[in-house]
Scaffold this motif. Structure first.
Motif, PDB file in Angstrom:
ATOM      1  N   LEU A  17      40.304  28.397  21.267  1.00 22.02           N
ATOM      2  CA  LEU A  17      41.751  28.197  21.286  1.00 22.02           C
ATOM      3  C   LEU A  17      42.679  27.551  19.439  1.00 22.02           C
ATOM      4  O   LEU A  17      42.347  27.077  19.245  1.00 22.02           O
ATOM      5  CB  LEU A  17      42.400  27.391  22.459  1.00 22.02           C
ATOM      6  N   PRO A  18      43.568  28.540  19.180  1.00 24.59           N
ATOM      7  CA  PRO A  18      44.409  28.247  18.300  1.00 24.59           C
ATOM      8  C   PRO A  18      45.237  26.552  19.332  1.00 24.59           C
ATOM      9  O   PRO A  18      45.155  26.262  19.688  1.00 24.59           O
ATOM     10  CB  PRO A  18      45.639  28.518  17.801  1.00 24.59           C
ATOM     11  N   GLU A  19      44.849  25.625  17.378  1.00 23.23           N
ATOM     12  CA  GLU A  19      44.994  23.947  18.667  1.00 23.23           C
ATOM     13  C   GLU A  19      46.316  24.651  18.576  1.00 23.23           C
ATOM     14  O   GLU A  19      47.040  23.341  19.925  1.00 23.23           O
ATOM     15  CB  GLU A  19      45.436  23.386  16.922  1.00 23.23           C
ATOM     16  N   HIS A  20      47.197  25.061  18.362  1.00 20.31           N
ATOM     17  CA  HIS A  20      49.274  24.556  18.577  1.00 20.31           C
ATOM     18  C   HIS A  20      49.198  25.411  20.151  1.00 20.31           C
ATOM     19  O   HIS A  20      50.006  24.348  20.602  1.00 20.31           O
ATOM     20  CB  HIS A  20      49.981  25.289  17.797  1.00 20.31           C
ATOM     21  N   ARG A  21      48.090  26.475  21.192  1.00 24.92           N
ATOM     22  CA  ARG A  21      47.810  26.366  22.454  1.00 24.92           C
ATOM     23  C   ARG A  21      47.712  25.434  22.800  1.00 24.92           C
ATOM     24  O   ARG A  21      47.800  25.593  24.151  1.00 24.92           O
ATOM     25  CB  ARG A  21      47.360  27.571  22.206  1.00 24.92           C
ATOM     26  N   ILE A  22      46.545  24.567  23.022  1.00 22.31           N
ATOM     27  CA  ILE A  22      46.571  23.888  23.625  1.00 22.31           C
ATOM     28  C   ILE A  22      47.054  22.507  24.016  1.00 22.31           C
ATOM     29  O   ILE A  22      47.792  21.661  22.861  1.00 22.31           O
ATOM     30  CB  ILE A  22      44.942  22.452  23.046  1.00 22.31           C
ATOM     31  N   GLU A  23      47.593  22.085  25.538  1.00 24.09           N
ATOM     32  CA  GLU A  23      49.497  21.752  25.837  1.00 24.09           C
ATOM     33  C   GLU A  23      48.223  20.406  26.537  1.00 24.09           C
ATOM     34  O   GLU A  23      49.573  19.267  26.681  1.00 24.09           O
ATOM     35  CB  GLU A  23      49.407  22.381  26.787  1.00 24.09           C
ATOM     36  N   PHE A  24      47.096  20.663  27.298  1.00 17.47           N
ATOM     37  CA  PHE A  24      47.020  19.218  28.057  1.00 17.47           C
ATOM     38  C   PHE A  24      45.482  19.540  27.950  1.00 17.47           C
ATOM     39  O   PHE A  24      44.651  20.972  28.501  1.00 17.47           O
ATOM     40  CB  PHE A  24      47.441  19.221  29.477  1.00 17.47           C
ATOM     41  N   ILE A  25      44.980  18.438  28.379  1.00 14.52           N
ATOM     42  CA  ILE A  25      42.890  18.327  28.922  1.00 14.52           C
ATOM     43  C   ILE A  25      43.034  17.086  29.970  1.00 14.52           C
ATOM     44  O   ILE A  25      43.415  16.170  30.399  1.00 14.52           O
ATOM     45  CB  ILE A  25      42.576  17.570  27.469  1.00 14.52           C
TER      46      ILE A  25
END
Length: 144
Positions: A67-75
């Motif tokens: 995943l492109p990092e800017h698409r990651i919202e939460f963990i």
């Protein structure tokens, strides 16, 4: 010239958190999931940390690392959000002054109990409010 107001400590990047989860032997990656934005869907999607990459082009075999990092919202660790871009939450490294992942893991059962108790209280309040709005009649099938 005026100085910009302090934004506090910088949020540790999602990629650092993913690397920590993948390589820290005290953490089970299967306990984690990642929320991300898809270009074609309005709501965030959630995938298990260990999900295979079947959606993102390239040679990366793991979805979360493809995943492109800017698409990651939460963990999340199980049900608890441990990193959130929008609210600047970092419970993995504690970069924004909060606890760290070892404390989250150690106190998860207590957190889950507190969460369940809060949900029970909220449901009871909602039930009482519904009952009052129905003129004191019991909220349930009998009221219909």
């Amino acid at each position: 010239a005026e100085e910009e107001p302090s934004k506090g400590a910088p949020l540790r990047p999602a990629r650092d958190c993913l690397q920590r989860i993948a390589h820290d032997p005290s953490l089970r990656s299967s306990d984690f999931s990642v929320g991300y934005r898809d270009r074609f869907r309005p709501a965030a999607l959630e995938a298990p940390f260990d999900a295979p990459n079947e959606a993102v082009r390239g040679g990366e075999r793991s979805l979360v690392f493809a995943l492109p990092e800017h698409r990651i919202e939460f963990i999340k660790y199980r049900r608890r959000v441990v990193w959130h871009k929008g609210s600047r939450t970092d419970l993995v490294f504690g970069s924004t002054g909060q606890c760290r992942i070892q404390e989250v893991v150690a106190t998860y059962a207590e957190w889950e109990e507190d969460r369940a108790a809060a949900l029970r209280r909220a449901r009871a309040r909602a039930s009482r409010a519904l009952s009052r709005s129905l003129g004191g009649k019991p909220a349930g099938r009998e009221a219909l």
